[in-house]
Scaffold this motif. Structure first.
Motif, PDB file in Angstrom:
ATOM      1  N   GLY A  54      28.987 -44.575  65.169  1.00  0.00           N
ATOM      2  CA  GLY A  54      30.383 -44.917  64.906  1.00  0.00           C
ATOM      3  C   GLY A  54      31.281 -43.709  64.704  1.00  0.00           C
TER       4      GLY A  54
ATOM      5  N   ALA B 218      31.104 -51.425  65.813  1.00  0.00           N
ATOM      6  CA  ALA B 218      31.005 -49.967  65.806  1.00  0.00           C
ATOM      7  C   ALA B 218      31.216 -49.389  64.416  1.00  0.00           C
ATOM      8  N   LEU B 219      32.132 -49.989  63.650  1.00  0.00           N
ATOM      9  CA  LEU B 219      32.378 -49.569  62.275  1.00  0.00           C
ATOM     10  C   LEU B 219      32.307 -50.798  61.377  1.00  0.00           C
TER      11      LEU B 219
ATOM     12  N   GLY C  13      27.582 -47.760  61.634  1.00  0.00           N
ATOM     13  CA  GLY C  13      28.981 -48.027  61.317  1.00  0.00           C
ATOM     14  C   GLY C  13      29.326 -47.935  59.851  1.00  0.00           C
TER      15      GLY C  13
ATOM     16  N   THR D  44      34.276 -43.527  67.322  1.00  0.00           N
ATOM     17  CA  THR D  44      35.198 -44.638  67.068  1.00  0.00           C
ATOM     18  C   THR D  44      36.063 -44.345  65.853  1.00  0.00           C
ATOM     19  N   CYS D  45      35.449 -43.833  64.813  1.00  0.00           N
ATOM     20  CA  CYS D  45      36.186 -43.487  63.600  1.00  0.00           C
ATOM     21  C   CYS D  45      37.257 -42.435  63.897  1.00  0.00           C
TER      22      CYS D  45
END
Length: 242
Positions: free
Chosen positions: A39, A16-17, A208, A42-43
């Protein structure tokens, strides 16, 4: 200041990252702009301590959010994607609950609710259960909940999702007010018009990775284009992510 440095996060085989890094400063609105699955969320979830990175660090005023989560949370007001309100509680009870979680005294919570009620026009909503609210009404209550402890940094994950035109305009006004009060405002979006309407700085993320960070005016020139949409497309082409 918010600092994201070399963040990596994978979910099984999905990364994701992939080494994301950027900064967001106080007194500015920074937009985290990217396509779906870039991403962004998620971040932000790593930043507001819901999950930990596989590598890298997120800091709020120099505080490592993974190592000192409680200290970081005191500085962060968070509006996650979807309001996350407890439907069986009234708006007042939702806001009061989060004030208590932050360790505020009941008298301080009451005074702060009165202040936020005036700013966000919550008079008619405060003592009604949240389960019957419109998206715009939920957004107002969720923002009040995020601001109950008077945070210096505000993190918003797709804040205008599901709002009608008038509610979106009001929400943008509130975001600008937070910026003008000297707070650091960071929000994620995949909507170009959202960025052009309110942002001072833009971080473009895809796959990501952070592809660029610049002022709203300067970003198109980084790609040789004259408008943000063309620059965004150029920066997020999958073939350019190697």
């Amino acid at each position: 200041m918010i600092e994201i440095e070399d963040l990596e996060k994978s979910f099984k085989e999905t990364k994701a990252l992939d080494g994301a890094s950027f900064r967001a400063e106080r007194g500015k609105i920074t937009g985290l702009l990217g396509p779906n699955g870039a991403g962004k969320s998620t971040c932000l979830r790593i930043l507001y301590t819901v999950m930990k990175p596989d590598r890298g660090v997120a800091r709020v005023d120099g505080i490592d959010v993974a190592r000192e989560a409680r200290r970081a949370r005191r500085r962060l007001g968070v509006l996650p994607h979807g309001s996350g309100l407890y439907g069986h509680l009234t708006a007042r009870e939702n806001i009061r609950y989060y004030g208590a979680l932050h360790g505020l005294r009941r008298s301080s919570i009451a005074a702060r609710i009165d202040q936020l009620c005036r700013v966000l026009d919550l008079d008619e909503l405060l003592d009604r259960p949240c389960k019957g609210f419109s998206q715009g009404q939920k957004a107002r209550v969720a923002l009040a909940r995020a601001l109950i402890h008077d945070p210096s940094h505000v993190v918003l994950d797709e804040p205008s999702s599901g709002l009608d035109v008038m509610a979106t305009r009001r929400f943008r006004d509130w975001i600008r007010t937070l910026r003008d009060e000297g707070r650091c405002v960071l929000f994620s979006t995949h909507l170009m018009q959202e960025v052009t309407a309110v942002c001072d700085e833009v971080v473009v993320i895809a796959g990501g990775r952070v592809r660029a960070q610049a002022s709203l005016e300067a970003l198109p020139g980084l790609t040789g284009h004259t408008n943000l949409e063309d620059a965004f497309v150029a920066l997020t082409q999958p073939g350019d992510l190697s």
